[in-house]
Design a protein around this motif. Structure first.
Motif, short mmCIF file in Angstrom:
data_model
loop_
_atom_site.label_atom_id
_atom_site.label_comp_id
_atom_site.label_asym_id
_atom_site.label_seq_id
_atom_site.Cartn_x
_atom_site.Cartn_y
_atom_site.Cartn_z
N LYS A 88 -91.54 -53.63 74.43
CA LYS A 88 -92.16 -54.36 73.32
C LYS A 88 -92.24 -55.86 73.60
N LEU A 89 -91.45 -56.32 74.57
CA LEU A 89 -91.36 -57.75 74.86
C LEU A 89 -92.19 -58.17 76.07
N VAL A 90 -92.41 -57.27 77.00
CA VAL A 90 -93.08 -57.64 78.25
C VAL A 90 -94.22 -56.68 78.56
N ASP A 91 -95.24 -57.22 79.16
CA ASP A 91 -96.41 -56.41 79.53
C ASP A 91 -96.29 -55.98 80.99
N THR A 92 -95.36 -55.11 81.24
CA THR A 92 -95.16 -54.59 82.59
C THR A 92 -94.44 -53.25 82.50
N ASP A 93 -94.57 -52.45 83.54
CA ASP A 93 -93.88 -51.17 83.56
C ASP A 93 -92.40 -51.37 83.85
N ILE A 94 -91.58 -50.62 83.16
CA ILE A 94 -90.14 -50.63 83.41
C ILE A 94 -89.81 -49.33 84.12
N ILE A 95 -89.57 -49.41 85.41
CA ILE A 95 -89.43 -48.19 86.21
C ILE A 95 -88.02 -47.99 86.76
N GLY A 96 -87.11 -48.90 86.44
CA GLY A 96 -85.75 -48.76 86.95
C GLY A 96 -84.75 -49.22 85.91
N CYS A 97 -83.48 -48.90 86.14
CA CYS A 97 -82.44 -49.32 85.21
C CYS A 97 -81.12 -49.44 85.96
N SER A 98 -80.19 -50.11 85.33
CA SER A 98 -78.82 -50.19 85.85
C SER A 98 -77.88 -49.87 84.71
N GLY A 99 -76.59 -49.79 85.01
CA GLY A 99 -75.63 -49.55 83.94
C GLY A 99 -75.68 -48.16 83.36
N VAL A 100 -76.00 -47.16 84.18
CA VAL A 100 -76.05 -45.79 83.66
C VAL A 100 -74.99 -44.89 84.30
N SER A 101 -74.21 -45.43 85.23
CA SER A 101 -73.18 -44.62 85.89
C SER A 101 -72.14 -44.17 84.87
N ALA A 102 -71.93 -42.85 84.78
CA ALA A 102 -71.06 -42.33 83.72
C ALA A 102 -70.68 -40.88 84.02
N LYS A 103 -69.88 -40.30 83.12
CA LYS A 103 -69.53 -38.89 83.23
C LYS A 103 -70.72 -37.99 82.92
N SER A 104 -71.66 -38.51 82.14
CA SER A 104 -72.85 -37.73 81.80
C SER A 104 -73.74 -37.56 83.03
N ASP A 105 -74.71 -36.67 82.93
CA ASP A 105 -75.66 -36.47 84.03
C ASP A 105 -76.65 -37.63 84.00
#
Length: 221
Positions: free
Chosen positions: A164-181
């Motif tokens: 909603k803030l930027v006009d670009t594709d968001i194709i990656g992320c960080s901070g998801v390492s966890a016990k979940s899949d």
């Protein structure tokens, strides 16, 4: 007669030595431009001779950074003073990076993204406009197992807030390492890569890992 012969020999030897010294001195003090005209004399320049001076190639050191605006900073969404302090630090970081022609990647959690809307200061759009990178930092809860559908929604909610803030594709992320899949959840949320992976990523994996990297070691050190 013998003494006269010795004197002549000594004098002759002295003249030869003097002649050699004179020749060496003449060559040594002769201007360099004249030396170039005499092919029988070569002068080795230690600074330019390719056989003596090794070729040097300038070394380049590449450093990469990512800056996380944590999902735990809940005050950034509701307290303007808190939000402005974080925004000021982000802008200071960009100013500093630009002094050295460096590029930052600013990855935000949900609170700061919401603060950009709530306090009418779209810092994330400014990051992109100034030539830096943006990304999302969901901070998926590390110590509990979420169903994959719930983990996916958790990540996607933060991606949508940034979109909603930027006009670009968001194709990656960080901070998801966890016990979940986290791997499946990230893919289903629209991420094609994960950066900033830490030891918590092992928590969702079988115990096929370095012997000392146990769950207890990861969680409690």
């Amino acid at each position: 007669m013998k003494n006269s012969y010795n004197k002549i020999l000594i004098i002759s030897s002295g003249l030869v030595v003097l002649g050699c010294l004179f020749f060496v001195g003449f060559v040594y003090f002769l201007p360099s431009e004249n030396l170039a005209e005499k092919p029988s004399i070569s002068v080795v320049d230690n600074q330019t001779d390719p056989q003596i001076v090794p070729k040097t190639v300038p070394a380049v050191l590449y450093l990469t950074t990512m800056t996380h605006l944590e999902d735990a900073w809940v005050e950034a969404a509701t307290q303007e003073i808190y939000f402005k302090r974080v925004a000021e630090e982000v802008r200071y970081g960009m100013d500093l990076a630009e002094d050295y022609d460096a590029i930052l990647t600013i990855e935000t959690g949900l609170p700061f993204a919401e603060g950009c809307v709530n306090f009418d200061d779209n810092v994330m759009a400014e990051v992109l406009e100034r030539g830096h990178g943006v990304g999302v930092h969901p901070d998926l809860p590390a110590k509990k197992v979420l169903p994959t559908e719930l983990a996916t929604d958790f990540i996607k909610k933060r991606i949508d807030a940034l979109k909603k803030l930027v006009d670009t594709d968001i194709i990656g992320c960080s901070g998801v390492s966890a016990k979940s899949d986290w791997y499946t959840a990230s893919l289903q949320a629209g991420c094609s890569f994960v950066d900033g992976t830490v030891a918590f990523a092992y928590l969702s994996m079988p115990m096929v890992r370095p012997r000392l990297v146990t769950n207890a070691f990861i969680l409690f050190g």
